[in-house]
Design a protein around this motif. Structure first.
Motif, short mmCIF file in Angstrom:
data_model
loop_
_atom_site.label_atom_id
_atom_site.label_comp_id
_atom_site.label_asym_id
_atom_site.label_seq_id
_atom_site.Cartn_x
_atom_site.Cartn_y
_atom_site.Cartn_z
N ASP A 151 -36.89 -7.67 -118.20
CA ASP A 151 -37.59 -8.93 -118.45
C ASP A 151 -37.74 -9.69 -117.13
O ASP A 151 -36.75 -9.86 -116.41
N PRO A 152 -38.94 -10.16 -116.76
CA PRO A 152 -39.13 -10.83 -115.47
C PRO A 152 -38.22 -12.02 -115.23
O PRO A 152 -37.71 -12.20 -114.12
N ALA A 153 -38.02 -12.85 -116.25
CA ALA A 153 -37.15 -14.02 -116.07
C ALA A 153 -35.72 -13.59 -115.79
O ALA A 153 -35.06 -14.10 -114.87
N ARG A 154 -35.22 -12.64 -116.58
CA ARG A 154 -33.85 -12.19 -116.37
C ARG A 154 -33.73 -11.44 -115.04
O ARG A 154 -32.71 -11.56 -114.35
N ALA A 155 -34.75 -10.70 -114.67
CA ALA A 155 -34.73 -9.99 -113.39
C ALA A 155 -34.63 -10.96 -112.23
O ALA A 155 -33.89 -10.73 -111.26
N ASN A 156 -35.35 -12.08 -112.31
CA ASN A 156 -35.28 -13.09 -111.25
C ASN A 156 -33.89 -13.73 -111.18
O ASN A 156 -33.38 -13.99 -110.09
N LEU A 209 -30.26 -21.16 -112.01
CA LEU A 209 -30.86 -19.88 -112.35
C LEU A 209 -32.19 -20.06 -113.06
O LEU A 209 -33.10 -19.24 -112.91
N ALA A 210 -32.30 -21.15 -113.84
CA ALA A 210 -33.58 -21.44 -114.47
C ALA A 210 -34.64 -21.68 -113.40
O ALA A 210 -35.79 -21.23 -113.51
N GLY A 211 -34.27 -22.42 -112.35
CA GLY A 211 -35.20 -22.65 -111.25
C GLY A 211 -35.59 -21.37 -110.55
O GLY A 211 -36.75 -21.18 -110.16
#
Length: 242
Positions: free
Chosen positions: A16-21, A37-39
């Protein structure tokens, strides 16, 4: 035996892109809050909390409480190795030749003096304190884990050579732990706490290597301290800010 469903589940979590970031933001070894981490992922803190819960439940992340804050870090070196391997494959297949990711979040105080060195209760924190811990671990003088820490014979000799009084340290503060890691507010990596951290801090002040700055937790490194700490801990960046 490897479960194919578990294998696929881990791959889906990382994919998942968000989790990967968020996972990529933790690859430098720091521990970060959900907001940070949200940022890094470009999502809301509420959405990040759900992702972080999934990653923690799957054993990819570990959560550490420090005061009123909750920090997230990679759960093990094995997780970091897995992510590095995926990044290497992704970089090889990427037309740009590199894994594109969001910039790492800026953490901790923006004040240069506080980031460099400050007091954390009765021990030292900041770039200098983390460098002290790093050098001692690298040299086999100190062992740190999530549960505590221990000074090796070589470490004890090194600290005595710096003027640190180790004999009374285990007795100070009653039942207080002799040595433990404390997650650094600005560096998000451990410095030395416990009675050992207090003894090391006290020695630095007693020998005039450090002096307190009125009205702040920031601590100034004196010229003689600059020389002594450079020599003792081989920190070439002692006088530089990141």
């Amino acid at each position: 035996m490897l479960s194919i469903s578990a294998f696929a589940g881990i791959a889906a979590l990382v994919g998942d892109p968000a989790r990967a970031n968020m996972l990529a933001a933790l690859m430098d070894g720091r521990a970060l809050t959900a907001t940070e981490l949200a940022g890094a992922a470009g999502i809301t803190p509420q959405t990040a909390s759900g992702h972080l819960a999934q990653l923690t439940e799957a054993g990819l992340l570990a959560v550490q409480r420090q005061g009123r804050h909750r920090y997230h870090r990679l759960a093990s070196p094995g997780v970091a190795t897995m992510l590095e391997s995926i990044m290497a494959v992704a970089a090889a297949s990427d037309g740009a030749g590199a894994v594109r990711r969001r910039p790492s979040p800026v953490v901790g105080p923006r004040d240069r003096a506080l980031r460099r060195v400050r007091t954390c209760y009765d021990h030292l924190a900041g770039q200098l304190a983390v460098a002290m811990a790093d050098r001692m671990v690298e040299r086999g003088q100190l062992e740190l884990s999530a549960d505590g820490g221990a000074v090796t014979e070589a470490g004890a000799a090194f600290l005595r050579g710096l003027g640190v009084d180790l004999a009374p340290a285990p007795r100070r503060g009653g039942g207080r732990m002799f040595c433990r890691p404390c997650l650094d507010w600005s560096e998000r990596r451990p410095h030395i706490a416990g009675t050992l951290g207090a003894a090391l801090c006290g020695a630095c002040f007693a020998q005039g290597w450090l002096r307190r700055i009125d009205g702040t937790r920031a601590v100034a490194v004196t010229p003689v301290g600059e020389m002594a700490l450079r020599q003792a801990f081989a920190w070439s960046a002692l006088g530089e800010d990141r």
